[in-house]
Motif scaffolding. Structure first.
Motif, PDB file in Angstrom:
ATOM      1  N   THR A  53       0.894  -1.238   0.047  1.00  0.00           N
ATOM      2  CA  THR A  53      -0.098  -0.077   0.016  1.00  0.00           C
ATOM      3  C   THR A  53       0.651   1.233   0.019  1.00  0.00           C
ATOM      4  O   THR A  53       2.069   1.276   0.462  1.00  0.00           O
ATOM      5  N   ASN A  54       0.291   2.255  -0.603  1.00  0.00           N
ATOM      6  CA  ASN A  54       1.196   3.758  -0.521  1.00  0.00           C
ATOM      7  C   ASN A  54       0.421   4.624   0.432  1.00  0.00           C
ATOM      8  O   ASN A  54       1.121   5.720   0.511  1.00  0.00           O
ATOM      9  N   HIS A  55      -0.202   3.791   1.405  1.00  0.00           N
ATOM     10  CA  HIS A  55      -0.811   4.803   2.451  1.00  0.00           C
ATOM     11  C   HIS A  55       0.143   5.656   3.095  1.00  0.00           C
ATOM     12  O   HIS A  55       0.934   4.686   3.895  1.00  0.00           O
ATOM     13  N   THR A  56      -0.223   7.080   3.167  1.00  0.00           N
ATOM     14  CA  THR A  56       0.842   7.682   3.855  1.00  0.00           C
ATOM     15  C   THR A  56       0.047   9.129   4.150  1.00  0.00           C
ATOM     16  O   THR A  56      -1.111   9.168   3.513  1.00  0.00           O
ATOM     17  N   TYR A  57       0.578   9.970   5.198  1.00  0.00           N
ATOM     18  CA  TYR A  57      -0.267  11.142   5.424  1.00  0.00           C
ATOM     19  C   TYR A  57       0.877  12.338   6.071  1.00  0.00           C
ATOM     20  O   TYR A  57       1.841  11.543   6.565  1.00  0.00           O
ATOM     21  N   ARG A  92       2.611  12.022   9.913  1.00  0.00           N
ATOM     22  CA  ARG A  92       2.404  10.466  10.438  1.00  0.00           C
ATOM     23  C   ARG A  92       3.559  10.167  11.320  1.00  0.00           C
ATOM     24  O   ARG A  92       4.750  10.326  11.057  1.00  0.00           O
ATOM     25  N   SER A 124       6.553   7.090  -0.833  1.00  0.00           N
ATOM     26  CA  SER A 124       5.248   6.961  -1.379  1.00  0.00           C
ATOM     27  C   SER A 124       4.782   8.415  -2.028  1.00  0.00           C
ATOM     28  O   SER A 124       5.795   8.906  -2.713  1.00  0.00           O
ATOM     29  N   ARG A 145      -5.889  17.113   3.851  1.00  0.00           N
ATOM     30  CA  ARG A 145      -4.814  16.193   4.213  1.00  0.00           C
ATOM     31  C   ARG A 145      -3.479  17.089   4.631  1.00  0.00           C
ATOM     32  O   ARG A 145      -2.823  16.852   5.736  1.00  0.00           O
ATOM     33  N   ASN A 196       7.568   2.260   7.592  1.00  0.00           N
ATOM     34  CA  ASN A 196       6.423   1.581   7.318  1.00  0.00           C
ATOM     35  C   ASN A 196       6.510   0.936   5.879  1.00  0.00           C
ATOM     36  O   ASN A 196       5.633   1.178   5.214  1.00  0.00           O
TER      37      ASN A 196
END
Ligand SMILES: C[S@@+](CC[C@H](N)C(=O)[O-])C[C@H]1O[C@@H](n2cnc3c(N)ncnc32)[C@H](O)[C@@H]1O
Length: 289
Positions: free
Chosen positions: A86-90, A93, A129, A178, A234
């Motif tokens: 997954t490329n999930h990031t924010y 974080r 990401s 975001r 991550n």
């Protein structure tokens, strides 16, 4: 377009994966990405791959393997890893790390470099990401160094295997909600409205980020000089233990004495598995010479 039952049947049977093909796929994924695909993930991955193969007009898994074999640019591998990881990031974080970076690591590194009459600040964000992490680090570097930033050979190297994520990162434009995860002071200073509820990272920050596709499974890293800080947060969650250990050992070789490795908060390195010194959860430091 809807398919007749006959056509559907033909399509599904052409796309079915044999045990042999699945083993080949699993070996490829392990060799190229260090990811151990469990039997439980089989139907999920195959479903996603079938969609991709339809888009690429590939009628069977053997045609797909041939496509990958002929893919000299590794773009096909990038598509494949996107289906698995997954490329999930924010923004912001694991905020602790950004605080430690600004308040402790960066001042210590700058101090050491100054003592050595050096001004080359080398930071690598591995598995960046869509760019939120490296852009935040750059903003914090600019905040810390202020007007002096331009006298440093600084910037950030940000790499990922995913072309999809890197395209977003290079564009540097994010939905307003975001960006709201960042402190107001950074938002005001380093973003400009980009219309349609989006905010763009300002050019001053953008031009300091070098985004490159890079597979962390490469057994040699093409960097001439070591880094003072490496962020690999991550990313290693997908890798098995031997792969993780080998990667961390490569990071260690490419870290300056006294330099730092930041990993994700849910990740740990066993004390016997690394030559880095443990500082606190998800934070390691290479010993001084
Ligand atoms: C969950 S994101 C982490 C993003 C960011 N570091 C963070 O902590 O929010 C994991 C990233 O690792 C990348 N990745 C996975 N395997 C990789 C590999 N073998 N080489 C380089 N990047 C990889 C994925 O493409 C993805 O963008």
């Amino acid at each position: 377009m809807t398919l007749s039952t006959g056509q559907q049947h033909q399509n599904n049977s052409l796309m079915a994966i044999s045990d042999l093909e699945f083993t080949r796929l699993r070996d490829l994924i392990y060799q190229r990405f260090g990811i151990n695909l469990t039997e439980q993930k089989r139907s999920l991955l195959v479903g996603r791959l079938q969609k991709l193969m339809r888009r690429l007009n590939l009628p069977s898994f053997s045609a797909y393997f041939e496509y990958l074999d002929q893919d000299k640019t590794e773009a096909g591998l990038s598509e494949l890893v996107d289906l698995i990881s997954t490329n999930h990031t924010y923004f912001n974080r694991e905020k602790d790390h950004f605080d430690y970076f600004s308040e402790t690591a960066l001042p210590a590194v700058i101090e050491r470099l100054k003592k050595q009459h050096r001004k080359d600040l080398r930071i690598w964000c591995a598995g960046c990401s869509s760019g939120e992490e490296p852009y935040t680090l750059l903003m914090l570097m600019m905040e810390y160094l202020g007007a002096d930033y331009s006298s440093w050979d600084a910037g950030i190297l940000a790499t990922d295997i995913s072309d999809r994520a890197l395209t977003v990162a290079r564009r540097g434009t994010y939905a307003m909600d975001r960006v709201m995860q960042l402190p107001e002071q950074l938002r005001r200073k380093y973003f400009i409205p980009a219309g349609q509820g989006e905010m763009a990272v300002c050019d001053k920050v953008k031009k300091e980020a070098t985004f490159r596709r890079f597979n962390l499974m490469n057994t040699t890293f093409p960097f001439k000089k070591p880094f003072q800080m490496i962020f690999c947060r991550n990313v290693m969650i997908y890798f098995d233990q031997p792969t993780r250990e080998a990667l961390v050992s490569r990071y260690h070789q490419h870290t300056e004495p006294g330099g730092y490795l930041f990993i994700g908060h849910s990740e740990t390195l066993g004390r016997t598995q690394t030559r880095y010194n443990y500082l606190k959860p998800a934070l390691y430091q290479k010993g001084e010479l």
